[in-house]
Design a protein around this motif. Structure first.
Motif, PDB file in Angstrom:
ATOM      1  N   THR A  38       0.816  -1.219   0.000  1.00 36.42           N
ATOM      2  CA  THR A  38       0.000   0.000   0.000  1.00 36.42           C
ATOM      3  C   THR A  38       0.849   1.268   0.000  1.00 36.42           C
ATOM      4  OG1 THR A  38      -0.240  -0.198   2.405  1.00 36.42           O
ATOM      5  CG2 THR A  38      -2.031  -1.060   1.044  1.00 36.42           C
ATOM      6  N   ASN A  39       2.003   1.231   0.630  1.00 34.69           N
ATOM      7  CA  ASN A  39       2.875   2.415   0.637  1.00 34.69           C
ATOM      8  C   ASN A  39       3.446   2.708  -0.746  1.00 34.69           C
ATOM      9  OD1 ASN A  39       2.417   2.691   3.349  1.00 34.69           O
ATOM     10  ND2 ASN A  39       4.398   1.907   3.989  1.00 34.69           N
ATOM     11  N   ASP A  40       3.463   1.710  -1.630  1.00 30.27           N
ATOM     12  CA  ASP A  40       4.017   1.900  -2.968  1.00 30.27           C
ATOM     13  C   ASP A  40       3.011   2.465  -3.970  1.00 30.27           C
ATOM     14  OD1 ASP A  40       6.492   1.022  -2.167  1.00 30.27           O
ATOM     15  OD2 ASP A  40       6.183  -1.041  -2.849  1.00 30.27           O
ATOM     16  N   LEU A  41       1.735   2.524  -3.595  1.00 32.10           N
ATOM     17  CA  LEU A  41       0.728   3.039  -4.520  1.00 32.10           C
ATOM     18  C   LEU A  41       1.012   4.482  -4.930  1.00 32.10           C
ATOM     19  CD1 LEU A  41      -2.594   1.598  -3.069  1.00 32.10           C
ATOM     20  CD2 LEU A  41      -1.446   0.947  -5.186  1.00 32.10           C
ATOM     21  N   GLY A  42       1.598   5.248  -4.038  1.00 36.88           N
ATOM     22  CA  GLY A  42       1.908   6.640  -4.337  1.00 36.88           C
ATOM     23  C   GLY A  42       2.892   6.803  -5.484  1.00 36.88           C
ATOM     24  N   LYS A  43       3.687   5.781  -5.755  1.00 37.35           N
ATOM     25  CA  LYS A  43       4.651   5.858  -6.850  1.00 37.35           C
ATOM     26  C   LYS A  43       3.955   5.959  -8.205  1.00 37.35           C
ATOM     27  CE  LYS A  43       8.125   3.251  -4.310  1.00 37.35           C
ATOM     28  NZ  LYS A  43       8.868   1.986  -4.214  1.00 37.35           N
ATOM     29  N   CYS A  44       2.706   5.519  -8.259  1.00 35.07           N
ATOM     30  CA  CYS A  44       1.948   5.538  -9.517  1.00 35.07           C
ATOM     31  C   CYS A  44       0.864   6.612  -9.523  1.00 35.07           C
ATOM     32  CB  CYS A  44       1.311   4.175  -9.764  1.00 35.07           C
ATOM     33  SG  CYS A  44       2.494   2.865 -10.115  1.00 35.07           S
ATOM     34  N   GLY A  45       0.682   7.304  -8.420  1.00 37.51           N
ATOM     35  CA  GLY A  45      -0.391   8.285  -8.317  1.00 37.51           C
ATOM     36  C   GLY A  45      -0.510   9.230  -9.493  1.00 37.51           C
ATOM     37  N   PRO A  46       0.545   9.923  -9.881  1.00 38.89           N
ATOM     38  CA  PRO A  46       0.421  10.867 -10.994  1.00 38.89           C
ATOM     39  C   PRO A  46       0.028  10.198 -12.314  1.00 38.89           C
ATOM     40  CG  PRO A  46       2.439  11.278  -9.773  1.00 38.89           C
ATOM     41  CD  PRO A  46       1.857   9.988  -9.249  1.00 38.89           C
ATOM     42  N   GLY A  83      -9.021   7.155  -5.435  1.00 45.18           N
ATOM     43  CA  GLY A  83      -8.271   8.135  -6.220  1.00 45.18           C
ATOM     44  C   GLY A  83      -7.677   7.589  -7.501  1.00 45.18           C
ATOM     45  N   ILE A  84      -8.071   6.399  -7.905  1.00 44.57           N
ATOM     46  CA  ILE A  84      -7.537   5.788  -9.121  1.00 44.57           C
ATOM     47  C   ILE A  84      -8.602   5.871 -10.202  1.00 44.57           C
ATOM     48  CG2 ILE A  84      -6.679   3.662 -10.165  1.00 44.57           C
ATOM     49  CD1 ILE A  84      -5.763   2.836  -7.328  1.00 44.57           C
ATOM     50  N   ASP A  85      -8.268   6.501 -11.321  1.00 40.28           N
ATOM     51  CA  ASP A  85      -9.183   6.569 -12.446  1.00 40.28           C
ATOM     52  C   ASP A  85      -9.072   5.251 -13.217  1.00 40.28           C
ATOM     53  OD1 ASP A  85     -10.531   7.001 -14.836  1.00 40.28           O
ATOM     54  OD2 ASP A  85      -9.685   8.993 -15.146  1.00 40.28           O
ATOM     55  N   PRO A  86     -10.111   4.407 -13.187  1.00 41.64           N
ATOM     56  CA  PRO A  86     -10.033   3.097 -13.847  1.00 41.64           C
ATOM     57  C   PRO A  86      -9.718   3.176 -15.339  1.00 41.64           C
ATOM     58  CG  PRO A  86     -11.974   3.195 -12.446  1.00 41.64           C
ATOM     59  CD  PRO A  86     -11.389   4.588 -12.500  1.00 41.64           C
ATOM     60  N   THR A  87     -10.072   4.276 -16.005  1.00 42.12           N
ATOM     61  CA  THR A  87      -9.779   4.397 -17.430  1.00 42.12           C
ATOM     62  C   THR A  87      -8.296   4.650 -17.693  1.00 42.12           C
ATOM     63  OG1 THR A  87     -10.200   6.781 -17.519  1.00 42.12           O
ATOM     64  CG2 THR A  87     -12.091   5.316 -17.882  1.00 42.12           C
ATOM     65  N   LYS A  88      -7.559   5.005 -16.667  1.00 40.94           N
ATOM     66  CA  LYS A  88      -6.121   5.273 -16.818  1.00 40.94           C
ATOM     67  C   LYS A  88      -5.267   4.029 -16.559  1.00 40.94           C
ATOM     68  CE  LYS A  88      -6.625   9.850 -17.189  1.00 40.94           C
ATOM     69  NZ  LYS A  88      -7.982  10.077 -17.481  1.00 40.94           N
ATOM     70  N   VAL A  89      -5.887   2.963 -16.064  1.00 40.69           N
ATOM     71  CA  VAL A  89      -5.111   1.775 -15.690  1.00 40.69           C
ATOM     72  C   VAL A  89      -4.534   1.082 -16.918  1.00 40.69           C
ATOM     73  CG1 VAL A  89      -5.215  -0.490 -14.588  1.00 40.69           C
ATOM     74  CG2 VAL A  89      -6.342   1.464 -13.520  1.00 40.69           C
ATOM     75  N   ARG A  90      -5.343   0.834 -17.940  1.00 40.14           N
ATOM     76  CA  ARG A  90      -4.846   0.131 -19.136  1.00 40.14           C
ATOM     77  C   ARG A  90      -3.693   0.895 -19.798  1.00 40.14           C
ATOM     78  NH1 ARG A  90      -5.846  -4.151 -22.360  1.00 40.14           N
ATOM     79  NH2 ARG A  90      -7.661  -4.876 -21.222  1.00 40.14           N
ATOM     80  N   PRO A  91      -3.804   2.238 -20.002  1.00 42.82           N
ATOM     81  CA  PRO A  91      -2.654   2.961 -20.571  1.00 42.82           C
ATOM     82  C   PRO A  91      -1.413   2.886 -19.670  1.00 42.82           C
ATOM     83  CG  PRO A  91      -4.633   4.299 -20.744  1.00 42.82           C
ATOM     84  CD  PRO A  91      -4.980   3.104 -19.914  1.00 42.82           C
ATOM     85  N   LEU A  92      -1.615   2.932 -18.369  1.00 46.66           N
ATOM     86  CA  LEU A  92      -0.482   2.821 -17.447  1.00 46.66           C
ATOM     87  C   LEU A  92       0.191   1.463 -17.627  1.00 46.66           C
ATOM     88  CD1 LEU A  92      -0.018   3.949 -13.914  1.00 46.66           C
ATOM     89  CD2 LEU A  92       0.093   1.519 -14.268  1.00 46.66           C
ATOM     90  N   LEU A  93      -0.602   0.393 -17.717  1.00 44.45           N
ATOM     91  CA  LEU A  93      -0.041  -0.941 -17.902  1.00 44.45           C
ATOM     92  C   LEU A  93       0.743  -1.023 -19.210  1.00 44.45           C
ATOM     93  CD1 LEU A  93      -3.085  -3.103 -16.748  1.00 44.45           C
ATOM     94  CD2 LEU A  93      -1.017  -2.590 -15.455  1.00 44.45           C
ATOM     95  N   ALA A  94       0.180  -0.461 -20.285  1.00 40.33           N
ATOM     96  CA  ALA A  94       0.865  -0.475 -21.578  1.00 40.33           C
ATOM     97  C   ALA A  94       2.171   0.308 -21.514  1.00 40.33           C
ATOM     98  CB  ALA A  94      -0.050   0.099 -22.656  1.00 40.33           C
ATOM     99  N   ASN A  95       2.159   1.462 -20.848  1.00 42.68           N
ATOM    100  CA  ASN A  95       3.378   2.273 -20.725  1.00 42.68           C
ATOM    101  C   ASN A  95       4.452   1.574 -19.912  1.00 42.68           C
ATOM    102  OD1 ASN A  95       2.584   4.472 -22.286  1.00 42.68           O
ATOM    103  ND2 ASN A  95       1.590   5.477 -20.564  1.00 42.68           N
TER     104      ASN A  95
END
Length: 105
Positions: A38-46, A83-95
């Motif tokens: 859970t402490n690592d979630l902030g690394k992906c926040g932006p 605070g996680i936009d579900p529509t941003k998850v797939r692009p994040l995974l691809a990146n």
């Protein structure tokens, strides 16, 4: 069918309790959920918030690649509450080079 809904509700309740406890404690030890600390979630926040998120950094991609993404599928409907936009998850995974994300994302 009712059992499946109850199971999902119980999983969400457990996740909500764990995340709430982690947020409330200033120096909380990290709690693993689906191989994500859970402490690592902030690394992906932006990278998964805002209208035009920046690409994820190497620290974020390390978190993503270590995650059990299939384990996160039942929680997808509740990501926005954290605070996680579900529509941003797939692009994040691809990146991050995750070429075969689960179908739920």
């Amino acid at each position: 069918m009712g059992r499946n809904n109850t199971r999902i509700l119980m999983q969400f309740a457990a996740l909500a309790i764990v995340l709430t406890a982690a947020i409330m404690v200033k120096e909380a030890t990290s709690i693993p959920i689906c191989n994500i600390e859970t402490n690592d979630l902030g690394k992906c926040g932006p990278a998964f918030t805002g209208n035009n998120p920046p690409p994820p950094g190497p620290d974020c991609c390390a978190v993503v690649k270590a995650a059990n993404l299939q384990c996160l599928c039942p929680y997808k409907p509740f990501l926005s509450r954290f605070g996680i936009d579900p529509t941003k998850v797939r692009p994040l995974l691809a990146n991050c080079g995750v070429n075969t994300p689960p179908s739920c994302f």
